[in-house]
Structures are given as structure tokens and as C-alpha cells.
Write a protein that holds these residues in place. Structure first.
Motif, short mmCIF file in Angstrom:
data_model
loop_
_atom_site.label_atom_id
_atom_site.label_comp_id
_atom_site.label_asym_id
_atom_site.label_seq_id
_atom_site.Cartn_x
_atom_site.Cartn_y
_atom_site.Cartn_z
N LEU A 25 0.79 -1.23 0.00
CA LEU A 25 0.00 0.00 0.00
C LEU A 25 0.82 1.27 0.00
O LEU A 25 0.47 2.25 -0.66
CB LEU A 25 -0.93 0.01 1.23
N HIS A 26 1.89 1.31 0.81
CA HIS A 26 2.67 2.54 0.92
C HIS A 26 4.13 2.21 1.15
O HIS A 26 4.49 1.06 1.42
CB HIS A 26 2.13 3.41 2.07
N PHE A 27 4.97 3.23 1.05
CA PHE A 27 6.40 3.06 1.25
C PHE A 27 6.79 3.46 2.67
O PHE A 27 6.15 4.33 3.28
CB PHE A 27 7.19 3.89 0.24
N CYS A 28 7.84 2.83 3.18
CA CYS A 28 8.42 3.19 4.46
C CYS A 28 9.91 3.42 4.25
O CYS A 28 10.55 2.75 3.45
CB CYS A 28 8.22 2.08 5.50
N ALA A 29 10.46 4.39 4.98
CA ALA A 29 11.87 4.76 4.80
C ALA A 29 12.63 4.56 6.10
O ALA A 29 12.14 4.86 7.19
CB ALA A 29 11.99 6.21 4.34
N ASN A 30 13.85 4.04 5.97
CA ASN A 30 14.75 3.80 7.08
C ASN A 30 16.12 4.35 6.73
O ASN A 30 16.44 4.53 5.56
CB ASN A 30 14.91 2.30 7.35
N VAL A 31 16.96 4.55 7.75
CA VAL A 31 18.35 4.91 7.53
C VAL A 31 19.22 3.84 8.17
O VAL A 31 19.03 3.48 9.34
CB VAL A 31 18.67 6.30 8.14
N SER A 32 20.18 3.30 7.39
CA SER A 32 21.04 2.24 7.89
C SER A 32 22.04 2.79 8.89
O SER A 32 22.36 3.98 8.91
CB SER A 32 21.77 1.56 6.73
N LEU A 33 22.55 1.89 9.73
CA LEU A 33 23.51 2.28 10.76
C LEU A 33 24.51 1.15 10.97
O LEU A 33 24.35 0.06 10.42
CB LEU A 33 22.80 2.61 12.07
N GLY A 34 25.53 1.41 11.78
CA GLY A 34 26.51 0.39 12.11
C GLY A 34 27.55 0.18 11.03
O GLY A 34 27.49 0.78 9.95
N PRO A 35 28.52 -0.71 11.30
CA PRO A 35 29.59 -0.97 10.33
C PRO A 35 29.06 -1.66 9.08
O PRO A 35 28.04 -2.35 9.11
CB PRO A 35 30.54 -1.89 11.11
N ASP A 36 29.76 -1.48 7.97
CA ASP A 36 29.42 -2.17 6.72
C ASP A 36 29.44 -3.68 6.97
O ASP A 36 30.37 -4.22 7.55
CB ASP A 36 30.45 -1.81 5.65
#
Length: 216
Positions: A89-100
């Protein structure tokens, strides 16, 4: 209309790379997410960890069962946008964190439009109250015009379509902590942080499918 937009000067990737999920969530609270003419000040976020064998095992995270094409951004370097479609239905956005190579991310749950209100309104249902324009992760993504095409963007890059500007100082004394909203596993993990009384903060809802007694 500018509703108190403050530009941060901290480095998104450098800051989030060394933090735990809850620390990253606290660092992102009060940050500004800017897409073109529109900007949202984050007033509510949720942290998510990774697989069982990682440093932050989290059965509620998309990354819990390991890397897939869909969740690969969570396993990449810090400071990148992870966008997914929720329930078709819709999009959600996140930001990654921590080491690669270590999976974790912070879900952008809600915020206040601080610039480009009319553009945001054009993307939402006519007549939507100002407080609801970016309340909830799907509404926030819609107000900013985010889509799957934005998945993987480095939100700290100067020329990025989507930019995250961290506050000059973390809002340590202004935030509240509690369980995440509407998830059926790890329902009582207190990895949601928000600014009490701020525009864009969701009402807490515990999933009826969650096991154990209601808390928080």
C-alpha cells in the motif's frame, strides 16, 4: 513556510557507523529529512537490529533471517536509505547504521513538515490536518515523495536527492522511549523514541498478535 528548520552540521555516516540501534535512533530524532522543496523534522523513529548471530539480534527486523535483495541496504554502510513497500500500500523509509556488513536501521516513523508544506499537501489526501501530514511511516514517505527508486541513497552526500541533516546536538533531554508500534514479535523492546507532544508522533498501538502481557 519555514516552521523552525535548523540545519545540522554533523556527518550522518560517521555518526551512525559507531552507534547501536537505539543510540542511532536517538541521534536521528530531531534530524531534518529534505527532498527537493520539502523537508520534515523527525519527531518519532524506531530502531531495528539484525540477524540472530549479529550484535543486535532482532526478530522484528527485516534482516533477521539474513541478507536478501530487498534488505541488502540494512547490511551495507551506515547512512543509506532503505525503502520498502509495506503491505503493498505505501512506502516506508529507514536509515542504515553500524559498520558495513552488520545489519541495522532506523525507521522514520513520523515528523513535522518544516518546509514545502504545499508540496507535501499535494501528495496527501485533500484536507489532511497539518499534524497528520507526516504522522506514521507511510504518510511521512508520501509527504516527501519517496519511492523504491530512492532505495540505497547515501543521505549524507551533498548531491543526494534525499538528504538527512542531523541536529547540532542530540535531543537527549527531550525524548521519550518505549516499545515499537504494531509489531507481533519483540513487541516490548523499547526501541521507539519520540519527542513528547510534538507534531507527527503516532499513538502507541500494540499488535493484538503480540505474545505476552501489554507493557509501556
Amino acid at each position: 513556510m519555514d516552521r523552525g528548520l535548523k540545519r545540522g552540521c554533523r556527518s550522518v555516516r560517521a555518526d551512525l557507523e559507531a552507534l547501536t540501534p537505539i543510540e542511532a535512533a536517538e541521534a536521528l530524532l530531531g534530524a531534518t529529512v529534505r527532498v527537493g522543496e520539502t523537508a520534515v523534522r523527525l519527531t518519532e523513529v524506531e530502531a531495528y537490529g539484525g540477524p540472530e548471530d549479529g550484535p543486535w539480534p532482532d526478530p522484528a527486523a527485516h534482516s533477521y533471517r539474513g541478507p536478501t535483495p530487498r534488505n541488502s541496504v540494512m547490511f551495507g554502510p551506515a547512512g543509506h536509505l532503505y525503502v520498502y513497500r509495506s503491505y503493498g500500500l505505501h512506502f516506508c523509509a529507514n536509515v542504515s547504521l553500524g559498520p558495513d556488513g552488520v545489519a541495522a536501521a532506523v525507521l522514520l516513523r513520523g515528523g513535522e513538515i518544516v518546509d514545502g508544506e504545499q508540496v507535501a499537501r499535494s501528495r496527501r489526501t485533500p484536507g489532511t490536518a497539518f499534524a497528520n501530514l507526516a504522522r506514521g511511516p507511510g504518510n511521512l514517505a508520501a509527504a516527501l515523495g519517496l519511492s523504491l527508486a530512492d532505495n540505497g541513497i547515501d543521505v549524507g552526500a551533498d548531491d543526494a536527492r534525499v538528504r538527512v541533516e542531523l541536529p547540532a546536538e542530540p535531543l537527549v533531554d527531550e525524548l521519550a522511549r518505549g516499545p515499537r508500534v504494531g509489531i507481533s514479535v519483540a513487541a516490548d523492546t523499547p526501541w521507539r523514541v519520540w519527542i513528547p507532544g510534538a507534531v507527527g508522533v503516532s499513538a502507541y498501538r500494540r499488535s493484538p498478535r503480540a505474545a505476552g502481557p501489554r507493557r509501556g
